[in-house]
Design an enzyme around this catalytic site. Structure first.
Site, mmCIF file in Angstrom:
data_model
loop_
_atom_site.group_PDB
_atom_site.id
_atom_site.type_symbol
_atom_site.label_atom_id
_atom_site.label_comp_id
_atom_site.label_asym_id
_atom_site.label_seq_id
_atom_site.Cartn_x
_atom_site.Cartn_y
_atom_site.Cartn_z
ATOM 1 N N CYS A 122 0.836 -1.201 0.000
ATOM 2 C CA CYS A 122 0.000 0.000 0.000
ATOM 3 C C CYS A 122 0.876 1.259 0.000
ATOM 4 O O CYS A 122 1.413 1.615 -1.046
ATOM 5 C CB CYS A 122 -0.981 -0.039 1.160
ATOM 6 N N HIS A 182 -3.580 -4.999 0.617
ATOM 7 C CA HIS A 182 -3.004 -5.522 1.870
ATOM 8 C C HIS A 182 -3.091 -7.042 1.856
ATOM 9 O O HIS A 182 -3.965 -7.626 2.505
ATOM 10 C CB HIS A 182 -3.754 -4.949 3.076
ATOM 11 N N GLU A 225 -1.511 -9.238 3.300
ATOM 12 C CA GLU A 225 -1.312 -9.896 4.596
ATOM 13 C C GLU A 225 -2.650 -10.302 5.218
ATOM 14 O O GLU A 225 -2.713 -11.231 6.022
ATOM 15 C CB GLU A 225 -0.527 -8.995 5.554
HETATM 16 N N1 GLN Z 1 -1.927 6.704 3.256
HETATM 17 C C1 GLN Z 1 -1.994 6.023 2.007
HETATM 18 C C2 GLN Z 1 -3.356 6.171 1.366
HETATM 19 O O1 GLN Z 1 -4.291 6.532 1.996
HETATM 20 C C3 GLN Z 1 -1.662 4.562 2.184
HETATM 21 C C4 GLN Z 1 -2.652 3.812 3.010
HETATM 22 C C5 GLN Z 1 -2.157 2.476 3.453
HETATM 23 O O2 GLN Z 1 -0.980 2.196 3.415
HETATM 24 N N2 GLN Z 1 -3.066 1.634 3.931
HETATM 25 O O3 GLN Z 1 -3.508 5.899 0.186
#
Ligand code: GLN
Length: 540
Positions: A387, A516, A518
């Site tokens: 992410c 994500h 994970e």
């Molecule tokens: N802050 C970033 C976004 O909102 C990444 C979010 C994250 O890593 N879950 O896109």
């Protein structure tokens, strides 16, 4: 109302005493695991006494990782244990917070559902809580519902959940409800003896509330001895064989096996008339953990390094790789606020075989992460960006490969002239913070012959869970591709970059995802990108 629509399902209520942090979620999930193995459908419910609707607006250092479900629900990290141990896809509705309960009570009161009545905690709130339990049990057609009550018995904020669970047995029958209570058995260093007093007092609190536990699980650094089991049996008025050890372990996946050996299946059978037991494949994978013949050092480079729970699912994904690749994985948490240049990165990554830059929000530590990513890219260090990790890998690539010196991330630098990472168009108008990100499962169409495509088993399309507001800015797609970045997976409309990688000839494993992964990693099936990372570390 509950009298009209009850449930003929079976319920197991799990409470905790003495201390928080004893692993109530793992205990509940382990009981669920054993029952699932007998072919029964188990649905978990988690009750949390806080007034937030969900933990999505809480800092991970306060409440651990925010777990995200397929349906986009942001829930307590215990749902991670449930999904990993039960193999179910959980739903947002199974997370019952006081915030949600009061929200519904308010709506019902305004609608006139309680016309003429004084709306009270008992019976109105407790009835609503029970109704939520019954509705879930019936809608899911569960054989067994496991209700975990957050916190420690005696906490004011959980009293209504405890009271609702007490009423369950009268509502639907004693033979359909089982109560399990997790406590702590200390061994004070001056006496070297297992002590039962905290358990006695905690069970007394439970009984004051009208609940007699059918199982007491004593969390302890040793197996509970006969003497303490006798004592707990006598003082807590519970059968001796229903006093079970909750042993301190290095891997939570051992817990179902230990519960089983301690005789929990027999108690469940006697009380609820259902079978349970350990699955042979599970036992074998857990057995592998004792036969690890390789060592891998992984650095997680983030900012929530104080509380390992902030990255709980990543740590679990590492354990899944460990069992499947027979590799001992040492995790080093690196606080990227300390990384100012390539020299710092090189020093901090000494002895490290692979790097994960996990998700995150806000600008703290971001430039340090970009330094770490540059180091990985230029030194052929296996790298996985998750992410925010993908987003920063893109910023680094734009700056140092595409030559866009001012490339930046619009979350960290809202006025940047080169917003390589920009806010998603549909996010621009949103002002509310709770539950408004791009959340939940989204499909990605895979590019054939890429590393990631192979790791996902050469599927045309894969699904992972998301939680973000920013994306790779489409205006920069061409420039990134022209300079050699590979978009290994895109949203089906071709607009959003979901997976990236660098060519195998250039780098042995440089991979990122906007998702994500994970969150869906399991002991029996590790998340493909984690598996790929550890494999790349071993192969060097
Ligand atoms: N802050 C970033 C976004 O909102 C990444 C979010 C994250 O890593 N879950 O896109």
């Amino acid at each position: 109302m509950p009298d009209k629509k009850k449930s003929n399902k079976k319920f197991i209520v799990v409470t905790g005493g003495v201390l928080s942090g004893l692993g109530k979620g793992v205990a509940a999930a382990s009981i669920g695991n054993l029952i699932t193995n007998a072919g029964l459908k188990v649905v978990p419910i988690k009750c949390d006494g806080y007034l937030n609707v969900d933990p999505g607006t809480m800092n991970p250092t306060e409440h651990g990782e925010v777990f995200v479900l397929d349906d986009g629900g942001e829930v307590d990290m215990d749902f991670g244990h449930y999904e990993r141990f039960l193999g179910v896809t959980c739903k947002f509705g199974w997370s019952v917070t006081m915030g949600k309960v009061y929200e519904q009570i308010r709506v019902k009161e305004r609608r006139g559902d309680y016309l003429g009545k004084t709306v009270q905690l008992i019976p109105h709130v407790t009835d609503l809580i029970k109704q939520i339990f019954y509705d879930i049990a019936n809608q899911e057609d569960a054989d067994v519902v496991i209700i975990e009550i957050g916190g420690t018995i005696g906490d004011i904020e959980n009293e209504l959940f405890v009271e609702a669970c007490r009423q369950l047995k009268r509502d639907i029958g004693e033979d359909k409800v089982m109560y399990a209570h997790l406590t702590y058995i200390p061994i004070p260093s001056n006496v070297h003896e297992q002590k039962s007093k905290p358990t006695q007092q905690s069970v007394a609190l439970l009984r004051e509330r009208g609940i007699e536990p059918n199982i007491v699980i004593g969390r302890c650094s040793e197996y509970l001895d006969e003497k303490i089991k006798d004592k707990i049996s006598t003082f807590c008025d519970i059968e001796k064989k229903a006093v079970i050890t909750g042993l301190d372990v290095d891997s939570v996946y051992k817990i179902p096996i230990i519960f089983s050996e301690e005789g929990i299946n027999e108690i469940i059978k006697e009380k609820l008339g259902i079978n349970s037991g350990v699955k042979p494949e599970w036992k074998q994978l857990v057995g592998n953990l004792a036969k690890l013949d390789k060592e891998v050092n992984i650095a997680i480079c983030g900012k929530y390094t104080k509380l390992e729970d902030s990255y709980a699912s990543i740590v679990e994904a590492m354990r899944h790789c460990s069992a499947n690749l027979k590799a001992k994985i040492h995790i080093k948490m690196i606080d990227t606020e300390k990384v100012k240049n390539q020299e710092d990165a090189s020093n901090l990554l000494k002895g490290i075989n692979g790097v994960i830059v996990p998700g995150g929000f806000g600008s703290r530590g971001v430039e340090g992460k970009i330094q770490v990513i540059q180091y990985c890219r230029e030194n052929n260090m296996p790298f996985l960006g998750i992410c925010l990790g993908l987003q920063l890998a893109t910023v680094e690539f734009a700056r140092n490969v595409c030559g866009l010196k001012n490339a930046n991330h619009a979350e960290m630098a809202p006025d940047t002239k080169e917003p390589v990472i920009d806010i998603l168009p549909e996010q621009k108008k949103i002002t509310d913070k709770g539950g408004t990100m791009r959340l939940g499962a989204y499909p990605a169409v895979m590019k054939e012959k890429t590393i990631i495509w192979e790791l996902y088993g050469k599927q045309k399309q894969v699904s992972e869970r998301h939680r973000h507001r920013y994306e790779v800015n489409p205006e920069y797609h061409k420039g990134l591709l022209d300079n050699g970045m590979i978009f290994s997976g895109m949203s089906p409309d071709g607009k959003l970059v979901e997976f990236i990688e660098l060519p195998k000839q250039k780098h042995k494993y440089f991979v990122g995802t906007q998702a994500h992964p994970e969150l869906k990693s399991k002991l029996e099936k590790p998340g493909p990108l984690f598996y790929g990372l550890i494999k790349a570390c071993i192969e060097k």
